[in-house]
Design a protein around this motif. Structure first.
Motif, PDB file in Angstrom:
ATOM      1  N   TYR A  77       0.822  -1.209   0.000  1.00 39.74           N
ATOM      2  CA  TYR A  77       0.000   0.000   0.000  1.00 39.74           C
ATOM      3  C   TYR A  77       0.862   1.266   0.000  1.00 39.74           C
TER       4      TYR A  77
ATOM      5  N   LEU B 283      -3.061   0.631  -4.241  1.00 38.01           N
ATOM      6  CA  LEU B 283      -2.880  -0.777  -3.895  1.00 38.01           C
ATOM      7  C   LEU B 283      -2.090  -1.446  -5.017  1.00 38.01           C
TER       8      LEU B 283
ATOM      9  N   THR C 290     -13.238  -1.056  -3.240  1.00 39.24           N
ATOM     10  CA  THR C 290     -11.992  -0.391  -2.867  1.00 39.24           C
ATOM     11  C   THR C 290     -12.117   1.121  -2.725  1.00 39.24           C
TER      12      THR C 290
ATOM     13  N   SER D 122      -8.884   3.544  -4.905  1.00 33.13           N
ATOM     14  CA  SER D 122      -8.698   2.834  -3.643  1.00 33.13           C
ATOM     15  C   SER D 122      -8.422   3.866  -2.566  1.00 33.13           C
TER      16      SER D 122
ATOM     17  N   ALA E 221     -12.157   1.803   2.277  1.00 31.30           N
ATOM     18  CA  ALA E 221     -12.222   0.389   1.917  1.00 31.30           C
ATOM     19  C   ALA E 221     -11.681  -0.472   3.053  1.00 31.30           C
TER      20      ALA E 221
ATOM     21  N   ALA F 140     -10.578  -5.392   0.047  1.00 28.26           N
ATOM     22  CA  ALA F 140      -9.988  -4.778  -1.139  1.00 28.26           C
ATOM     23  C   ALA F 140      -8.997  -5.728  -1.798  1.00 28.26           C
TER      24      ALA F 140
END
Length: 459
Positions: free
Chosen positions: A148, A258, A300, A352, A356, A361
């Protein structure tokens, strides 16, 4: 014959009690078990340190209604499976992920599982949903890596007085928050969160932390722990951090990009000798994401502020297409390079954000990608331009469609996508849709400014 004098193997209860004693001796007084609900909001229960062994063995009782709790702590009974106030589940800490918080040294932290009376995960346990997709990958001889990028607003107070004024990527911007940045990097390292980079982002008083890729469950755990660590570091410096998708109407908003890649043994299938640097299987993984992107984005980037952030020509990924390094693409492929090698090739999802649930996700991303591989989907050509600047006719000619821009459109995308529904399971899919509808109803009689303010400090 003499009896064996080998030491007895400690039971789990003995190991948990020993861990509790060690933490207590170090000054820890409580253990907080955390999970994310269907709005991406971290929820928790804290027990005194002397109750750690009991919590690990039997869990802590929580209401079964958390899956239908909306973003504003209202309970919706629109989902038939959770339509009464009766019921309880057990929240059990994942002890092997237990961390003493550097920024809150009196407390330890652990992610949690939601178990039923028989000790198995409930159908609403998001962590188990992700674990099922990891098992699906393992059965196919594959592993997934994920990571992330967390963007957040840093303010001097809850009235959004900026902690720094940029410019983006500037050491001068970080100088204004020097004590916070130094503490944050130290606290993240102490909490076991490996960081790739920290910098000032575009937009007033925004920062980004990049977390090193790992297996998906660990990536979700680290994302949750990073939030706690960032909030604690900000508080200790007299600051406030907001991860909300949109902090103010005029702002850019916070994307939580992501990244994922799919591997067979030591080979990264996102790198190969096919078109654009992809392997055939890696192209099918990406094609699976592209096919299911409207439903993926409904998981997401699910909140009403998320939809406000998904604007064209804002690096938000408002249209369904993919590109090689194209920051306007919701699916941005990052190929292998001579300097970095094939291990770094991955695909980035930009629709995203913090609203989320990170486990869900990742689960829907992996599920869609694996389905693409199973079906050997072909990948269309990439687009290297800002499609938001195109005419509608040009977009239509290449079948480039806008991602859902209303909650109703997101709900339709979820309802119609059998692959994503199968990833979630019928119970969780129903609860998720009910919560999204409840949030939408809450927002109906409010201005967008009030809606954004109502989400600003939730995450």
């Amino acid at each position: 014959m003499a009896l064996s004098t080998a030491p007895a193997i400690s039971t789990p209860e003995e190991l948990w009690a020993r861990a509790a004693e060690e933490l207590a001796n170090a000054g820890v007084i409580g253990v907080t078990t955390v999970w994310a609900d269907n709005n991406g909001i971290p929820r928790s229960q804290t027990v005194p340190i002397d109750q750690l062994a009991s919590a690990a063995a039997y869990g802590v009782g929580i209401t079964s209604l958390f899956p239908v709790l909306d973003s504003h702590d209202g309970t919706t009974f629109a989902h038939e499976g959770l339509s009464t106030p009766s019921g309880e589940v057990r929240l059990v800490p994942v002890i092997d992920r237990l961390v003493r918080l550097k920024g809150q040294p009196a407390f330890a932290w652990a992610p949690g599982r939601q178990l039923g009376a028989d000790g198995t995960p409930t159908p609403y346990d998001q962590r188990s949903v992700l674990e099922r997709q990891m098992e699906r990958a393992r059965e196919a001889g594959l592993t997934i890596r994920a990571g992330y990028e967390l963007e957040f607003y840093l303010g001097k107070d809850a009235q959004l007085s900026p902690a720094h004024r940029g410019p983006a990527y500037s050491p001068t911007a970080l100088l204004h928050v020097d004590e916070f940045a130094a503490q944050l990097l130290g606290d993240l390292a102490a909490d076991g969160i490996p960081v790739g980079q920290l910098h000032a982002e575009h937009g007033a008083s925004r920062l980004k932390v990049t977390i090193t890729a790992t297996d998906p469950v660990s990536a979700a755990d680290r994302q949750m722990l990073a939030r706690q660590t960032i909030h604690a570091a900000a508080r200790s410096q007299g600051l406030c951090a907001s991860f909300a998708p949109v902090v103010d109407v005029a702002g850019i908003g916070n994307v939580w990009r992501l990244h994922s890649s799919v591997w067979r043994r030591n080979e990264n299938l996102m790198s190969g000798d096919g078109p654009h640097g992809l392997s055939t299987e890696g192209a099918s993984y990406l094609a699976g994401l592209l096919r299911d992107l409207p439903a993926i984005a409904a998981i997401t980037a699910p909140s009403v502020p998320s939809l406000t952030r998904l604007r064209p020509s804002a690096f938000a990924g408002a249209y369904a297409f993919w590109g090689v390094g194209n920051r306007e693409a919701p699916l941005r492929y990052l190929p292998s390079t001579t300097m970095l090698g094939p291990s770094h090739a991955n695909v980035e999802l930009s629709p995203s954000d913090a609203s989320a649930n990170p486990y869900l996700a990742l689960a829907v991303v992996i599920g869609a990608g694996l389905s693409g591989m199973d079906e050997k989907l072909a990948l269309p050509d990439p687009i290297q331009e800002d499609v938001g600047s195109w005419t509608e006719d040009r977009r239509s000619g290449l079948e480039v469609r806008r991602l859902p821009i209303t909650t109703d459109e997101q709900l339709v995308a979820l309802q119609e996508n059998t692959r994503i529904a199968e990833v979630l399971g019928p119970e969780l899919a129903g609860a998720f849709r009910a919560v999204r509808k409840s949030d939408w109803l809450w927002a109906q009689d409010r201005s967008i400014e009030d809606v954004i303010e109502g989400h600003r400090w939730l995450y």
